[in-house]
Enzyme design. Structure first.
Site, mmCIF file in Angstrom:
data_model
loop_
_atom_site.group_PDB
_atom_site.id
_atom_site.type_symbol
_atom_site.label_atom_id
_atom_site.label_comp_id
_atom_site.label_asym_id
_atom_site.label_seq_id
_atom_site.Cartn_x
_atom_site.Cartn_y
_atom_site.Cartn_z
ATOM 1 N N ARG A 127 1.116 -1.266 0.187
ATOM 2 C CA ARG A 127 0.195 0.050 -0.246
ATOM 3 C C ARG A 127 0.539 1.194 -0.003
ATOM 4 N NH1 ARG A 127 -2.904 -3.311 3.777
ATOM 5 N NH2 ARG A 127 -4.622 -3.703 2.802
ATOM 6 N N LYS A 149 3.161 11.183 -11.853
ATOM 7 C CA LYS A 149 2.240 10.626 -12.797
ATOM 8 C C LYS A 149 2.705 7.997 -12.495
ATOM 9 C CE LYS A 149 -0.970 13.100 -15.936
ATOM 10 N NZ LYS A 149 -0.965 13.200 -16.770
ATOM 11 N N GLU A 191 9.216 16.856 -25.794
ATOM 12 C CA GLU A 191 8.427 17.529 -24.840
ATOM 13 C C GLU A 191 8.946 18.654 -23.890
ATOM 14 O OE1 GLU A 191 6.040 15.721 -23.170
ATOM 15 O OE2 GLU A 191 6.664 13.435 -23.365
ATOM 16 N N LYS A 233 7.269 22.802 -15.343
ATOM 17 C CA LYS A 233 6.491 21.535 -15.062
ATOM 18 C C LYS A 233 6.134 21.615 -13.695
ATOM 19 C CE LYS A 233 5.207 16.133 -15.021
ATOM 20 N NZ LYS A 233 4.939 15.578 -16.267
ATOM 21 N N GLU A 243 -4.523 16.603 -11.789
ATOM 22 C CA GLU A 243 -5.073 17.194 -13.488
ATOM 23 C C GLU A 243 -6.318 16.770 -12.886
ATOM 24 O OE1 GLU A 243 -2.852 15.254 -16.414
ATOM 25 O OE2 GLU A 243 -5.234 14.795 -16.801
ATOM 26 N N ARG A 247 -3.621 20.993 -15.088
ATOM 27 C CA ARG A 247 -2.236 20.003 -15.702
ATOM 28 C C ARG A 247 -2.918 18.946 -17.022
ATOM 29 N NH1 ARG A 247 0.968 15.672 -11.719
ATOM 30 N NH2 ARG A 247 2.170 14.656 -13.540
ATOM 31 N N ASN A 251 -0.610 17.248 -21.609
ATOM 32 C CA ASN A 251 -1.258 16.685 -22.333
ATOM 33 C C ASN A 251 -1.058 17.398 -24.299
ATOM 34 O OD1 ASN A 251 -0.794 13.656 -21.725
ATOM 35 N ND2 ASN A 251 -3.002 14.959 -20.579
ATOM 36 N N HIS A 254 -0.274 15.439 -26.449
ATOM 37 C CA HIS A 254 -0.173 13.359 -26.376
ATOM 38 C C HIS A 254 -1.891 13.020 -27.114
ATOM 39 C CE1 HIS A 254 2.782 14.697 -23.739
ATOM 40 N NE2 HIS A 254 3.042 13.888 -23.483
ATOM 41 N N HIS A 258 -0.918 9.730 -28.426
ATOM 42 C CA HIS A 258 -1.135 7.824 -28.461
ATOM 43 C C HIS A 258 -1.326 7.083 -29.039
ATOM 44 C CE1 HIS A 258 -0.483 9.440 -23.399
ATOM 45 N NE2 HIS A 258 0.333 9.093 -23.671
ATOM 46 N N HIS A 271 7.623 7.670 -27.554
ATOM 47 C CA HIS A 271 6.701 8.183 -27.574
ATOM 48 C C HIS A 271 6.629 9.532 -27.802
ATOM 49 C CE1 HIS A 271 3.358 10.126 -24.352
ATOM 50 N NE2 HIS A 271 4.504 10.329 -24.051
HETATM 51 P P1 NAD Z 1 11.982 5.043 -21.685
HETATM 52 O O1 NAD Z 1 11.977 4.327 -20.759
HETATM 53 O O2 NAD Z 1 12.203 3.633 -22.868
HETATM 54 O O3 NAD Z 1 14.118 4.957 -22.664
HETATM 55 C C1 NAD Z 1 14.674 5.298 -23.724
HETATM 56 C C2 NAD Z 1 15.405 4.307 -24.195
HETATM 57 O O4 NAD Z 1 16.541 5.038 -23.737
HETATM 58 C C3 NAD Z 1 15.125 2.324 -23.431
HETATM 59 O O5 NAD Z 1 15.797 1.793 -24.090
HETATM 60 C C4 NAD Z 1 16.173 2.651 -22.615
HETATM 61 O O6 NAD Z 1 16.944 1.665 -21.783
HETATM 62 C C5 NAD Z 1 17.062 3.797 -22.896
HETATM 63 N N1 NAD Z 1 17.787 4.687 -22.404
HETATM 64 C C6 NAD Z 1 18.173 5.216 -20.817
HETATM 65 N N2 NAD Z 1 19.044 6.238 -20.008
HETATM 66 C C7 NAD Z 1 19.696 5.765 -21.267
HETATM 67 C C8 NAD Z 1 20.981 6.398 -21.061
HETATM 68 N N3 NAD Z 1 21.736 7.203 -20.285
HETATM 69 N N4 NAD Z 1 21.898 5.624 -22.116
HETATM 70 C C9 NAD Z 1 21.555 4.860 -23.020
HETATM 71 N N5 NAD Z 1 19.986 4.304 -23.208
HETATM 72 C C10 NAD Z 1 19.651 4.625 -22.288
HETATM 73 O O7 NAD Z 1 11.352 5.985 -23.138
HETATM 74 P P2 NAD Z 1 11.288 7.571 -22.241
HETATM 75 O O8 NAD Z 1 11.105 8.211 -23.603
HETATM 76 O O9 NAD Z 1 12.847 8.052 -21.293
HETATM 77 O O10 NAD Z 1 10.259 7.747 -21.884
HETATM 78 C C11 NAD Z 1 8.973 7.705 -22.296
HETATM 79 C C12 NAD Z 1 7.878 6.545 -21.646
HETATM 80 O O11 NAD Z 1 7.654 7.791 -20.313
HETATM 81 C C13 NAD Z 1 6.756 6.370 -21.715
HETATM 82 O O12 NAD Z 1 6.021 5.015 -21.403
HETATM 83 C C14 NAD Z 1 5.774 7.727 -21.439
HETATM 84 O O13 NAD Z 1 4.481 7.111 -21.310
HETATM 85 C C15 NAD Z 1 6.104 8.077 -20.039
HETATM 86 N N6 NAD Z 1 5.932 8.893 -20.303
HETATM 87 C C16 NAD Z 1 5.400 9.701 -18.480
HETATM 88 C C17 NAD Z 1 4.985 10.873 -18.044
HETATM 89 C C18 NAD Z 1 4.345 11.042 -16.653
HETATM 90 O O14 NAD Z 1 4.075 12.358 -16.359
HETATM 91 N N7 NAD Z 1 4.531 9.806 -15.602
HETATM 92 C C19 NAD Z 1 5.646 11.895 -18.488
HETATM 93 C C20 NAD Z 1 5.703 11.650 -20.422
HETATM 94 C C21 NAD Z 1 6.231 10.529 -20.638
HETATM 95 N N1 GLY Z 2 2.928 14.724 -18.777
HETATM 96 C C1 GLY Z 2 2.181 14.798 -18.098
HETATM 97 C C2 GLY Z 2 2.001 15.161 -16.921
HETATM 98 O O1 GLY Z 2 2.720 15.006 -16.441
HETATM 99 O O2 GLY Z 2 0.798 15.539 -16.577
#
Ligand code: NAD
Ligand code: GLY
Length: 366
Positions: A127, A149, A191, A233, A243, A247, A251, A254, A258, A271
């Protein structure tokens, strides 16, 4: 990458008793005090993946072990398609097998996939246990590690299962970006552009002027982009953590993005690539509704393109596009909602008339 070193900085996400610092700087993964300061108990479980683990896991584990922590490591397969229930179960399996208690701190070492998934594991294991974000992609350093998030994908929709759950701290070591593939750097720039487009026109202009430096990993340019993105942010999250309204502007791009990700299958487009193209589509829709002029739409398109991102959307078929956009957390009563520019540097959230939306799909799909 250039050799200039911007000094480390600390920002704060102000959320009352859930407030936390964001540390941004080079070589922060060599600063043992920084991470250990945020680990309250004796036990730590670091979650990473098969790409990031070989690069940075040993260093992190050593810093924690040297400070007397008992460290468990969990190395997941890499990829957006792995942001799912079975990866989450693998984390729980190890935590339970290793008898990790509720004082255990989870550390997410990786990009947004690892950060979102680990955060959700932290939100739900016993939890709720503490967690720390150590983002290693540009996208994670400017966006996903901040704001709480967390979650995983469902085959029918992106990020559909999750929780709002804030970390204890975000530690963004910008030197980790040196090993990031160029395509992933571009994904992160999507972003960064987003913040300028929806909140801060001066920042948008700064990105336009510095896009070549950003794309060539100029350390100072990246440091400023990360800092400004996190400031913007953090301010939005402070005002609307869960949100309720504001917030949702984060998006921008997005709703289309998405749909691209789910429509092509997770992992086909990154992404950030889907968001980049989605921003071009949202700008097109904004222009059709008279909120921005054609020149502004072209500026958005040119910047997305200069960041190395796609500007022509995949042809999913109109019906499929509409169906995919129906599965969006912003939607209410079956109405698809969009974040639109009105004007550049400001945004509004609204449903769009069907004819304008269909015209945008027609114009933007290749
Ligand atoms: P990812 O986590 O898949 O990383 C991208 C690639 O880079 C992967 O292959 C990873 O292994 C590699 N990598 C990571 N760090 C590295 C480094 N320093 N050197 C070499 N390779 C490295 O993708 P991302 O773009 O970081 O994140 C995308 C995800 O984030 C999506 O699932 C999206 O939905 C999510 N997201 C969440 C929020 C939120 O607010 N929580 C906001 C935006 C995106
Ligand atoms: N990336 C969208 C949010 O954090 O709200």
């Amino acid at each position: 990458m250039t050799t200039q070193h911007a000094s480390p900085i600390t920002l704060h996400v102000d959320l009352g008793d859930r407030s936390y610092p964001i540390s941004i700087g080079q070589l922060l993964l060599s600063d043992a005090n920084l991470i250990n300061r945020h680990v309250a108990g004796k036990r730590v479980a670091v979650v990473t993946n098969t790409t990031v683990g070989p690069l940075y896991l040993d260093k992190l584990v050593r810093m924690l072990s040297d400070a007397g922590k008992q460290v468990t490591t969990i190395v997941l397969p890499d990829g957006e398609e792995e942001k799912n229930w079975s990866s989450l179960m693998r984390v729980f399996d190890v935590l339970l097998q290793e008898k990790c208690d509720r004082k255990t701190t989870l550390v997410a070492l990786g990009g947004g996939v690892i950060g979102d998934l680990t955060g959700f594991a932290a939100a739900t294991y016993m939890r709720g246990i503490p967690f720390i974000q150590v983002p290693t992609t540009l996208l994670a350093q400017v966006d996903s590690s901040v704001g709480g998030k967390t979650g995983i994908n469902h085959p029918l929709g992106k990020n559909m299962i999750g929780a709002f759950y804030q970390p204890q701290a975000v530690i963004a070591d910008t030197s980790t970006l040196e090993t990031l593939p160029a395509r992933e750097l571009s994904a992160g720039l999507a972003e960064v552009i987003k913040y300028g487009a929806i909140i801060d026109v001066a920042f948008f202009e700064w990105i336009e002027a510095n896009i070549a430096k950003l794309a060539s990993r100029d350390a100072n340019a990246l440091a400023y982009a990360i800092r400004r993105s996190c400031e913007l942010k953090a301010d939005v999250v402070r005002q609307d953590e869960r949100e309720g309204g504001l917030r949702a502007i984060l998006n921008f791009g997005h709703t289309f993005g998405h749909a691209i990700e789910a429509g092509l299958g997770y992992g086909e487009w990154l992404h950030g690539e889907a968001v980049g193209c989605g921003m071009v589509m949202a700008a097109d829709l904004s222009q059709r509704l008279g909120f921005i002029d054609a020149a502004t739409k072209e500026r958005v398109t040119a910047l997305v393109k200069a960041a190395g991102l796609p500007v022509v959307a995949p042809d999913l078929g109109k019906e499929r596009w509409l169906e995919l956009m129906q599965v969006d957390k912003k939607n209410e009563g079956g109405q698809i909602k969009f974040i639109l520019l009105k004007p550049l540097g400001t945004s509004i959230i609204m449903p769009a008339p069907q004819d304008a939306l269909l015209a945008t799909l027609e114009a933007c799909v290749g």
